[in-house]
Design a protein around this motif. Structure first.
Motif, PDB file in Angstrom:
ATOM      1  N   ALA A 139       2.363   1.823  -3.421  1.00 38.46           N
ATOM      2  CA  ALA A 139       1.350   2.385  -4.319  1.00 38.46           C
ATOM      3  C   ALA A 139       1.203   3.886  -4.100  1.00 38.46           C
ATOM      4  O   ALA A 139       1.061   4.656  -5.070  1.00 38.46           O
ATOM      5  N   ARG A 140       1.234   4.334  -2.839  1.00 39.02           N
ATOM      6  CA  ARG A 140       1.124   5.770  -2.562  1.00 39.02           C
ATOM      7  C   ARG A 140       2.332   6.519  -3.119  1.00 39.02           C
ATOM      8  O   ARG A 140       2.188   7.623  -3.671  1.00 39.02           O
TER       9      ARG A 140
ATOM     10  N   ALA B 237       5.097  12.242   0.056  1.00 39.78           N
ATOM     11  CA  ALA B 237       3.918  11.373  -0.002  1.00 39.78           C
ATOM     12  C   ALA B 237       4.037  10.246   1.018  1.00 39.78           C
ATOM     13  O   ALA B 237       3.061   9.876   1.687  1.00 39.78           O
TER      14      ALA B 237
ATOM     15  N   ASP C 175       3.340  11.187 -10.654  1.00 39.50           N
ATOM     16  CA  ASP C 175       2.660  12.036 -11.634  1.00 39.50           C
ATOM     17  C   ASP C 175       2.890  13.520 -11.363  1.00 39.50           C
ATOM     18  O   ASP C 175       2.666  14.349 -12.251  1.00 39.50           O
ATOM     19  N   SER C 176       3.342  13.858 -10.150  1.00 43.58           N
ATOM     20  CA  SER C 176       3.543  15.269  -9.785  1.00 43.58           C
ATOM     21  C   SER C 176       4.999  15.702  -9.871  1.00 43.58           C
ATOM     22  O   SER C 176       5.341  16.804  -9.409  1.00 43.58           O
TER      23      SER C 176
ATOM     24  N   PRO D 229       8.019  12.195  -3.760  1.00 42.97           N
ATOM     25  CA  PRO D 229       7.713  10.840  -3.285  1.00 42.97           C
ATOM     26  C   PRO D 229       7.963  10.668  -1.785  1.00 42.97           C
ATOM     27  O   PRO D 229       7.194   9.983  -1.094  1.00 42.97           O
TER      28      PRO D 229
ATOM     29  N   TRP E 199       0.831  -1.215   0.000  1.00 40.17           N
ATOM     30  CA  TRP E 199       0.000   0.000   0.000  1.00 40.17           C
ATOM     31  C   TRP E 199       0.860   1.258   0.000  1.00 40.17           C
ATOM     32  O   TRP E 199       0.499   2.276  -0.618  1.00 40.17           O
TER      33      TRP E 199
ATOM     34  N   ALA F 289       4.231   5.520  -5.647  1.00 42.04           N
ATOM     35  CA  ALA F 289       4.147   5.479  -7.114  1.00 42.04           C
ATOM     36  C   ALA F 289       3.166   6.514  -7.638  1.00 42.04           C
ATOM     37  O   ALA F 289       3.401   7.157  -8.673  1.00 42.04           O
ATOM     38  N   ALA F 290       2.058   6.708  -6.927  1.00 41.25           N
ATOM     39  CA  ALA F 290       1.055   7.690  -7.367  1.00 41.25           C
ATOM     40  C   ALA F 290       1.614   9.105  -7.360  1.00 41.25           C
ATOM     41  O   ALA F 290       1.168   9.959  -8.138  1.00 41.25           O
ATOM     42  N   SER F 291       2.595   9.363  -6.498  1.00 43.50           N
ATOM     43  CA  SER F 291       3.176  10.703  -6.418  1.00 43.50           C
ATOM     44  C   SER F 291       4.049  11.041  -7.620  1.00 43.50           C
ATOM     45  O   SER F 291       4.368  12.215  -7.846  1.00 43.50           O
TER      46      SER F 291
END
Length: 354
Positions: A46-47, A246, A53-54, A243, A43, A49-51
């Motif tokens: 994943a958080r 995040a 995009d910024s 990252p 989890w 990795a989602a960062s």
């Protein structure tokens, strides 16, 4: 009583030697580095990795800073995010102007290395094996205006009571407490993070150990707003990556804190299993206890030879002679799951016989 010692630049052990040097590129089973195995969890990955995009935008640490502040019940102006606790030690050494800095050893060597690199004279208070490596507040010189101590202490795994550590607080003294491993202690008992009633208190925390983020570099400092401002002005612009921010925010959420507490409980049980196995060997002369961190410190005659034999058998242990106050007969062993520990204990028995 603990001994006071003022080293010269060429005196004593290699302060820059750390556990990662024992395992880098080796393929060995790692008992040398105190990062929890099996991390980071999916989890959290994943958080992070989602960062990604910024990444085109410059990092904005306000949300993560607020999350850390809320986690400890503090206002954001008492929080500074850093590129790991190691950066915090460098900032303290560069931004503060101690006349008489003292580091309590054995402990993590980076604080002293950073202070010496910044040109400060550093005194060592060496805690003794016969005292269980426990702090005697009377051993700290009264004129020390910066004192550094770990809690729980790396490498001894000793957890000092807050009632003892707070005796070191004085007006005009920075009391730096490295709590990098405190979230591995069930209930974080004896934590000073969040306290605002201790003069000069500076608490350092790391997300590296429990969450397995050594490669991301994220930690933070908790202190009075004036000290935080002084340290922040010494930082470069955008010191913590998006990252890492995040990750800091995610690790302060209630579900993450609950997971960390469960991990601390497992570590305590696995540590008890390791200690029981170690004490069964007559050759193991001392297991420092009660151990409270995710590692234990042991004294074994001719430990250098034993460590090399363990490497031949597939296991990396952390040498102890690079910590001031210890010597070549000491090893630090990270706590692992029971299957890994059982395999290690078999190898240790063979290494001792060899």
């Amino acid at each position: 009583m603990a001994a006071m010692h003022t080293p010269t630049d060429a005196d004593g052990p290699d302060l820059r030697h750390h556990g990662d040097a024992e395992v880098r590129g080796s393929g060995l089973t790692d008992l040398a580095v105190n990062v929890r195995a099996g991390t980071p969890p999916d989890w959290l990955k994943a958080r992070i990795a989602a960062s990604l995009d910024s990444l085109a935008a410059y990092p904005d640490g306000r949300t993560a800073r607020a999350a850390v502040a809320k986690r400890h019940g503090l206002p954001p102006e008492r929080v500074l995010l850093t590129a790991g606790a190691a950066e915090a030690f460098v900032l303290l050494a560069r931004a503060l102007k101690p006349r008489n800095a003292v580091v309590v050893h054995p402990q993590f060597t980076e604080p002293e290395a950073a202070l010496r690199d910044a040109g400060h004279r550093v005194g060592r208070v060496l805690l003794r094996e016969e005292d269980g490596f426990r702090l005697d507040p009377a051993a700290i010189p009264e004129d020390a205006d910066l004192v550094v101590i770990g809690n729980p202490t790396n490498p001894t795994s000793v957890l000092h009571p807050t009632t003892v550590i707070t005796q070191l607080a004085r007006p005009g003294r920075a009391l730096v407490v490295d709590e990098a491993f405190m979230d591995a202690v069930p209930g974080e008992r004896e934590a000073l993070a969040g306290r605002t009633d201790v003069p000069g208190l500076v608490v350092l925390r790391s997300l590296t150990k429990t969450w397995g983020l050594a490669g991301l570099r994220v930690g933070y400092v908790l202190a009075d707003p004036e000290t935080i401002g002084t340290l922040e002005r010494a930082q470069p612009l955008w010191p913590v990556s998006s990252p890492a921010l995040a990750a800091a925010e995610a690790c302060c959420e209630p579900t993450a804190l609950a997971e960390a507490e469960q991990a601390a409980q497992r570590i305590a049980a696995d540590r008890a299993h390791l200690v029981a196995g170690l004490t069964a060997f007559d050759e193991v002369r001392h297991v420092v206890g009660p151990a409270e961190g995710p590692f234990v410190l042991v004294r074994i005659p001719d430990a250098d030879r034993v460590r090399e034999r363990l490497r031949e058998l597939g296991f990396a242990a952390r040498r102890g002679d690079t910590f001031p106050g210890l010597g070549p007969d000491w090893l630090r062993l990270a706590v692992r799951d029971r299957a890994t520990t059982d395999a290690f204990l078999l190898a240790l028995g063979e290494a001792l016989q060899g």
